[in-house]
Scaffold this motif. Structure first.
Motif, PDB file in Angstrom:
ATOM      1  N   ALA A   1     -38.944  13.535 -28.423  1.00  0.00           N
ATOM      2  CA  ALA A   1     -38.977  12.077 -28.513  1.00  0.00           C
ATOM      3  C   ALA A   1     -40.340  11.569 -28.945  1.00  0.00           C
ATOM      4  O   ALA A   1     -41.354  12.242 -28.765  1.00  0.00           O
ATOM      5  CB  ALA A   1     -38.624  11.467 -27.153  1.00  0.00           C
TER       6      ALA A   1
ATOM      7  N   THR B   1     -31.425  11.143 -18.734  1.00  0.00           N
ATOM      8  CA  THR B   1     -30.005  11.482 -18.865  1.00  0.00           C
ATOM      9  C   THR B   1     -29.842  12.802 -19.601  1.00  0.00           C
ATOM     10  O   THR B   1     -29.058  13.667 -19.192  1.00  0.00           O
ATOM     11  CB  THR B   1     -29.249  10.359 -19.598  1.00  0.00           C
ATOM     12  OG1 THR B   1     -29.355   9.161 -18.819  1.00  0.00           O
ATOM     13  CG2 THR B   1     -27.786  10.709 -19.813  1.00  0.00           C
ATOM     14  N   ALA B   2     -30.598  12.977 -20.673  1.00  0.00           N
ATOM     15  CA  ALA B   2     -30.520  14.217 -21.445  1.00  0.00           C
ATOM     16  C   ALA B   2     -30.963  15.415 -20.608  1.00  0.00           C
ATOM     17  O   ALA B   2     -30.289  16.452 -20.577  1.00  0.00           O
ATOM     18  CB  ALA B   2     -31.373  14.102 -22.707  1.00  0.00           C
TER      19      ALA B   2
ATOM     20  N   THR C   1     -39.401  -2.283 -27.253  1.00  0.00           N
ATOM     21  CA  THR C   1     -39.380  -0.981 -26.592  1.00  0.00           C
ATOM     22  C   THR C   1     -40.387  -0.879 -25.451  1.00  0.00           C
ATOM     23  O   THR C   1     -40.303   0.048 -24.649  1.00  0.00           O
ATOM     24  CB  THR C   1     -39.626   0.171 -27.595  1.00  0.00           C
ATOM     25  OG1 THR C   1     -40.887  -0.005 -28.226  1.00  0.00           O
ATOM     26  CG2 THR C   1     -38.513   0.236 -28.615  1.00  0.00           C
TER      27      THR C   1
ATOM     28  N   ALA D   1     -31.809  16.629 -27.231  1.00  0.00           N
ATOM     29  CA  ALA D   1     -31.646  15.226 -27.612  1.00  0.00           C
ATOM     30  C   ALA D   1     -32.882  14.829 -28.405  1.00  0.00           C
ATOM     31  O   ALA D   1     -34.007  15.105 -27.989  1.00  0.00           O
ATOM     32  CB  ALA D   1     -31.517  14.352 -26.374  1.00  0.00           C
TER      33      ALA D   1
ATOM     34  N   ILE E   1     -34.897  11.677 -29.699  1.00  0.00           N
ATOM     35  CA  ILE E   1     -34.972  10.261 -29.340  1.00  0.00           C
ATOM     36  C   ILE E   1     -36.128   9.599 -30.097  1.00  0.00           C
ATOM     37  O   ILE E   1     -37.264   9.566 -29.615  1.00  0.00           O
ATOM     38  CB  ILE E   1     -35.150  10.085 -27.814  1.00  0.00           C
ATOM     39  CG1 ILE E   1     -34.053  10.838 -27.057  1.00  0.00           C
ATOM     40  CG2 ILE E   1     -35.159   8.603 -27.452  1.00  0.00           C
ATOM     41  CD1 ILE E   1     -34.239  10.876 -25.552  1.00  0.00           C
TER      42      ILE E   1
ATOM     43  N   LYS F   1     -38.498  -0.605 -22.311  1.00  0.00           N
ATOM     44  CA  LYS F   1     -37.519   0.477 -22.155  1.00  0.00           C
ATOM     45  C   LYS F   1     -37.832   1.313 -20.921  1.00  0.00           C
ATOM     46  O   LYS F   1     -38.965   1.399 -20.479  1.00  0.00           O
ATOM     47  CB  LYS F   1     -37.517   1.385 -23.392  1.00  0.00           C
ATOM     48  CG  LYS F   1     -36.919   0.751 -24.615  1.00  0.00           C
ATOM     49  CD  LYS F   1     -35.438   0.643 -24.438  1.00  0.00           C
ATOM     50  CE  LYS F   1     -34.739   0.254 -25.709  1.00  0.00           C
ATOM     51  NZ  LYS F   1     -33.316   0.150 -25.523  1.00  0.00           N
TER      52      LYS F   1
ATOM     53  N   TYR G   1     -41.833   7.048 -20.924  1.00  0.00           N
ATOM     54  CA  TYR G   1     -41.574   8.483 -21.057  1.00  0.00           C
ATOM     55  C   TYR G   1     -42.767   9.343 -20.647  1.00  0.00           C
ATOM     56  O   TYR G   1     -42.645  10.561 -20.525  1.00  0.00           O
ATOM     57  CB  TYR G   1     -41.213   8.838 -22.496  1.00  0.00           C
ATOM     58  CG  TYR G   1     -39.954   8.211 -23.045  1.00  0.00           C
ATOM     59  CD1 TYR G   1     -39.130   7.396 -22.282  1.00  0.00           C
ATOM     60  CD2 TYR G   1     -39.586   8.426 -24.360  1.00  0.00           C
ATOM     61  CE1 TYR G   1     -37.990   6.824 -22.805  1.00  0.00           C
ATOM     62  CE2 TYR G   1     -38.442   7.867 -24.896  1.00  0.00           C
ATOM     63  CZ  TYR G   1     -37.644   7.065 -24.119  1.00  0.00           C
ATOM     64  OH  TYR G   1     -36.515   6.508 -24.647  1.00  0.00           O
TER      65      TYR G   1
ATOM     66  N   ASN H   1     -34.470   6.162 -18.873  1.00  0.00           N
ATOM     67  CA  ASN H   1     -33.081   6.601 -18.758  1.00  0.00           C
ATOM     68  C   ASN H   1     -32.603   7.534 -19.865  1.00  0.00           C
ATOM     69  O   ASN H   1     -31.850   8.467 -19.594  1.00  0.00           O
ATOM     70  CB  ASN H   1     -32.129   5.415 -18.609  1.00  0.00           C
ATOM     71  CG  ASN H   1     -32.004   4.598 -19.867  1.00  0.00           C
ATOM     72  OD1 ASN H   1     -32.980   4.355 -20.565  1.00  0.00           O
ATOM     73  ND2 ASN H   1     -30.804   4.150 -20.158  1.00  0.00           N
ATOM     74  N   ARG H   2     -33.005   7.334 -21.104  1.00  0.00           N
ATOM     75  CA  ARG H   2     -32.478   8.206 -22.173  1.00  0.00           C
ATOM     76  C   ARG H   2     -32.961   9.650 -22.029  1.00  0.00           C
ATOM     77  O   ARG H   2     -32.139  10.573 -22.011  1.00  0.00           O
ATOM     78  CB  ARG H   2     -32.785   7.629 -23.550  1.00  0.00           C
ATOM     79  CG  ARG H   2     -31.964   6.368 -23.801  1.00  0.00           C
ATOM     80  CD  ARG H   2     -31.971   5.922 -25.235  1.00  0.00           C
ATOM     81  NE  ARG H   2     -33.298   5.552 -25.683  1.00  0.00           N
ATOM     82  CZ  ARG H   2     -33.638   5.405 -26.951  1.00  0.00           C
ATOM     83  NH1 ARG H   2     -32.757   5.605 -27.902  1.00  0.00           N
ATOM     84  NH2 ARG H   2     -34.852   5.055 -27.281  1.00  0.00           N
TER      85      ARG H   2
ATOM     86  N   VAL I   1     -35.586  17.700 -24.705  1.00  0.00           N
ATOM     87  CA  VAL I   1     -35.832  16.371 -25.266  1.00  0.00           C
ATOM     88  C   VAL I   1     -36.996  16.433 -26.246  1.00  0.00           C
ATOM     89  O   VAL I   1     -38.059  16.978 -25.934  1.00  0.00           O
ATOM     90  CB  VAL I   1     -36.132  15.335 -24.163  1.00  0.00           C
ATOM     91  CG1 VAL I   1     -36.526  13.997 -24.767  1.00  0.00           C
ATOM     92  CG2 VAL I   1     -34.933  15.172 -23.242  1.00  0.00           C
TER      93      VAL I   1
END
Length: 112
Positions: A44, A34-35, A24, A14, A16, A27, A50, A30-31, A42
């Motif tokens: 990102a 989830t990945a 943000t 993913a 991101i 934020k 994060y 979750n993103r 990931v």
């Protein structure tokens, strides 16, 4: 494809992108979570939410992340296994249930 997770399962990573700004800053994790839980690597941009995943994923290193996941599929990535364990320890239904139980026990003890 019948589900979001089925759609994720046909990918290796993913990507991101996130711009740091007033929106943000609120934020959540979750993103990338989830990945990771769906078996993806990931890549990102970093935001505060994060940061706890930095040891496991490619944050702020797009080229390195793309090289990493093209050289080693996420299914064989030990860091992603560790990331899944980390997420399960902190955010699984059991972990959250224990936290709620402890909080409610403390609240009951204060009212007794």
């Amino acid at each position: 494809m019948n589900s979001f997770y089925e759609a994720l399962s046909v990918h290796d990573a993913a990507v991101i992108p996130v711009e740091r700004n007033g929106y943000t800053i609120g934020k959540t994790i979750n993103r990338p979570a989830t990945a990771i839980l769906a078996g993806l690597g990931v890549i990102a941009d970093s935001i505060d939410a994060y940061e706890e995943l930095r040891p496991f994923i490619a944050l702020d290193d797009w080229q390195g992340g793309l090289r990493r996941y093209s050289a080693c599929p996420p299914a064989g990535d030990l860091l992603l296994d560790a990331a899944r364990s980390h997420l399960n320890l902190r955010y699984s239904a059991d972990a959250v249930g224990r936290q709620w139980h402890e909080l409610l026990q403390q609240a009951l003890a204060q009212t007794a």
